[in-house]
Enzyme design. Structure first.
Site, PDB file in Angstrom:
ATOM      1  N   ASP A  32      53.012  29.386  33.831  1.00 44.49           N
ATOM      2  CA  ASP A  32      51.632  29.870  33.629  1.00 44.49           C
ATOM      3  C   ASP A  32      51.521  30.568  32.264  1.00 44.49           C
ATOM      4  OD1 ASP A  32      53.215  32.082  34.331  1.00 44.49           O
ATOM      5  OD2 ASP A  32      51.549  33.120  35.314  1.00 44.49           O
TER       6      ASP A  32
ATOM      7  N   ASP B 132      56.549  32.832  29.227  1.00 43.58           N
ATOM      8  CA  ASP B 132      56.660  31.431  29.655  1.00 43.58           C
ATOM      9  C   ASP B 132      56.919  30.531  28.454  1.00 43.58           C
ATOM     10  OD1 ASP B 132      55.325  31.288  32.682  1.00 43.58           O
ATOM     11  OD2 ASP B 132      54.478  32.854  31.436  1.00 43.58           O
TER      12      ASP B 132
ATOM     13  N   ASN C  20      48.961  34.059  34.809  1.00 43.26           N
ATOM     14  CA  ASN C  20      48.663  35.019  33.748  1.00 43.26           C
ATOM     15  C   ASN C  20      47.219  34.886  33.279  1.00 43.26           C
ATOM     16  OD1 ASN C  20      51.187  36.311  33.519  1.00 43.26           O
ATOM     17  ND2 ASN C  20      52.001  34.593  32.341  1.00 43.26           N
TER      18      ASN C  20
ATOM     19  N   THR D  52      58.202  29.808  36.724  1.00 41.27           N
ATOM     20  CA  THR D  52      58.013  31.069  35.996  1.00 41.27           C
ATOM     21  C   THR D  52      56.604  31.623  36.169  1.00 41.27           C
ATOM     22  OG1 THR D  52      57.416  29.935  33.932  1.00 41.27           O
ATOM     23  CG2 THR D  52      59.761  30.404  34.279  1.00 41.27           C
TER      24      THR D  52
ATOM     25  N   PHE E 274      54.516  40.583  39.695  1.00 41.72           N
ATOM     26  CA  PHE E 274      53.256  39.833  39.583  1.00 41.72           C
ATOM     27  C   PHE E 274      53.311  38.426  40.187  1.00 41.72           C
ATOM     28  CE2 PHE E 274      50.618  36.733  37.307  1.00 41.72           C
ATOM     29  CZ  PHE E 274      49.362  37.208  37.641  1.00 41.72           C
ATOM     30  N   ASN E 275      54.325  37.616  39.847  1.00 37.88           N
ATOM     31  CA  ASN E 275      54.323  36.211  40.290  1.00 37.88           C
ATOM     32  C   ASN E 275      54.322  36.109  41.814  1.00 37.88           C
ATOM     33  OD1 ASN E 275      54.391  35.243  37.681  1.00 37.88           O
ATOM     34  ND2 ASN E 275      56.613  34.971  37.650  1.00 37.88           N
TER      35      ASN E 275
ATOM     36  N   HIS F  20      60.751  38.061  30.513  1.00 36.54           N
ATOM     37  CA  HIS F  20      61.232  37.674  31.845  1.00 36.54           C
ATOM     38  C   HIS F  20      61.646  36.203  31.961  1.00 36.54           C
ATOM     39  CE1 HIS F  20      59.100  41.351  33.271  1.00 36.54           C
ATOM     40  NE2 HIS F  20      58.113  40.946  32.496  1.00 36.54           N
ATOM     41  N   ASP F  21      60.697  35.310  31.616  1.00 35.43           N
ATOM     42  CA  ASP F  21      60.772  33.936  32.116  1.00 35.43           C
ATOM     43  C   ASP F  21      61.940  33.080  31.611  1.00 35.43           C
ATOM     44  OD1 ASP F  21      58.618  34.377  33.748  1.00 35.43           O
ATOM     45  OD2 ASP F  21      57.148  33.586  32.326  1.00 35.43           O
TER      46      ASP F  21
HETATM   47  C1  BDR Z   1      55.937  37.668  35.315  1.00 36.20           C
HETATM   48  O1  BDR Z   1      54.509  37.782  35.305  1.00 36.20           O
HETATM   49  C2  BDR Z   1      53.986  37.326  34.084  1.00 36.20           C
HETATM   50  O2  BDR Z   1      53.283  38.343  33.476  1.00 36.20           O
HETATM   51  C3  BDR Z   1      55.140  36.858  33.234  1.00 36.20           C
HETATM   52  O3  BDR Z   1      54.828  35.641  32.595  1.00 36.20           O
HETATM   53  C4  BDR Z   1      56.296  36.720  34.190  1.00 36.20           C
HETATM   54  O4  BDR Z   1      56.392  35.406  34.695  1.00 36.20           O
HETATM   55  C5  BDR Z   1      56.552  39.046  35.202  1.00 36.20           C
HETATM   56  O5  BDR Z   1      56.160  39.840  36.266  1.00 36.20           O
HETATM   57 CA    CA Z   2      55.098  33.583  33.784  1.00 37.84          CA
END
Ligand code: BDR
Ligand code: CA
Length: 311
Positions: free
Chosen positions: A13, A18, A40, A123, A163-164, A238-239
């Site tokens: 996303d 990402d 996102n 991701t 979040f994801n 993160h991703d």
């Molecule tokens: C995740 O949420 C999004 O903001 C980032 O792309 C990552 O996948 C981190 O919590």
């Molecule tokens: Ca992401």
């Protein structure tokens, strides 16, 4: 050098981090396709951003858009982290290659059957993957595993939820309960991998359109993180760790754990419960949980991948 070159579908996303996952996948995997999901930013925007990256990297892979919203809960985006475009902070070239399809779940099912032994790297919210599993549960048998960024023992969207997972907790439950071998890059490990100023400078020094776009994106992303956190020197990237877990496993320490997703509750929606008990009588692990990353070495891998993509 990658330690192995897995065949993967990248479901994402984009999103600042990402796009770094796309760069890592382009360099170190046999990339079978990119699928997009709302997360996102709304779906049209995450899809646009994926197409921008495909062009910038000169990739010959299909991009398929998928779910415009979660299975059950209301859509919610992350403009407060990534800006309304999902990729604020850089001037992006208009994509010139067209979208290849709008049914990501179908593409995922067909590609997994065509390439048994491939992996999914996820991701963003897991909506497309849950839809693919519902459409054809037999993809379990052909998949080597799912490496995902999500969850952790603390949250970022809420005190308990990353979040994801929070964005589509019902989809995450379908995936985490599927019995497919899982690798989890949760916040515990991804917060160790930060885009500090000196690391961003190394990307900018590469030069060329891709490195310029990426260093501008990192600059925006990190300024935002520093403003919103009092303990981070730069954005948590993160991703790409969900990609590197497959291609460069020696960068990580890992623990086999049982992980479950909570899909409801004012305080608990989107929480991943990681069973760290040492009791002999504990559930059988369903997940390889990444615990630590060698961040300097992982950044070297990213810098090399950007430089290599420049040609
Ligand atoms: C995740 O949420 C999004 O903001 C980032 O792309 C990552 O996948 C981190 O919590
Ligand atoms: Ca992401």
């Amino acid at each position: 050098m990658s330690e192995s070159t897995p065949a993967i579908i990248l479901d994402c996303d984009p999103g600042h981090d990402d796009v770094v996952a796309i760069v890592a996948a382009a360099r170190h995997t046999d990339l079978l396709g990119i699928t997009t999901v709302a997360g996102n930013a709304p779906l049209d925007r995450t899809t646009y951003n994926a197409r921008v990256m495909r062009d910038l990297l000169g990739l010959e892979v299909e991009v398929h858009s998928g779910a415009a919203g979660p299975l059950v809960v209301a859509p919610a985006f992350a403009g407060y982290v990534h800006g309304e475009s999902g990729l604020d902070g850089a001037e992006l070239p208009e994509p010139t290659t067209p979208l290849d399809g709008t049914d990501a779940a179908r593409f995922i099912v067909d590609t997994i059957h065509a390439r048994p032994g491939c992996h999914l790297v996820v991701t963003g919210p897991m909506t497309n993957i849950a839809l693919a599993l519902v459409q054809d549960p037999s993809i379990r048998d052909d998949l080597a595993g799912i490496s995902f960024m999500g969850g952790g023992t603390f949250g970022n969207r809420t005190p308990t939820a990353e979040f994801n997972i929070w964005a589509d907790p019902h989809a995450a439950r379908v995936v985490v309960d599927s019995g497919i071998p899982l690798i989890m890059a949760g916040l515990d490990v991804t917060h160790q991998f930060q885009a500090t100023s000196d690391r961003i400078d190394r990307v900018r020094a590469i030069g060329g359109p891709l490195a310029t776009v990426l260093s501008d994106l990192f600059t925006f992303f990190s300024a935002n993180y520093r403003e919103r956190h009092d303990d981070l020197e730069g954005a948590a990237v993160h991703d790409p760790l969900a990609v590197l877990a497959l291609t460069h496993p020696s960068l990580f320490s890992v623990a086999e754990r049982f992980v479950a997703v909570v899909d409801s509750g004012e305080l608990t929606r989107g929480m991943t419960v990681v069973d760290r008990r040492t009791l002999v009588d504990r559930p059988t692990p369903n997940c390889r949980v990444l615990e630590t990353v060698d961040a300097p070495a992982a950044w070297d891998v990213i810098v090399e991948a950007i430089a290599a993509a420049r040609g």
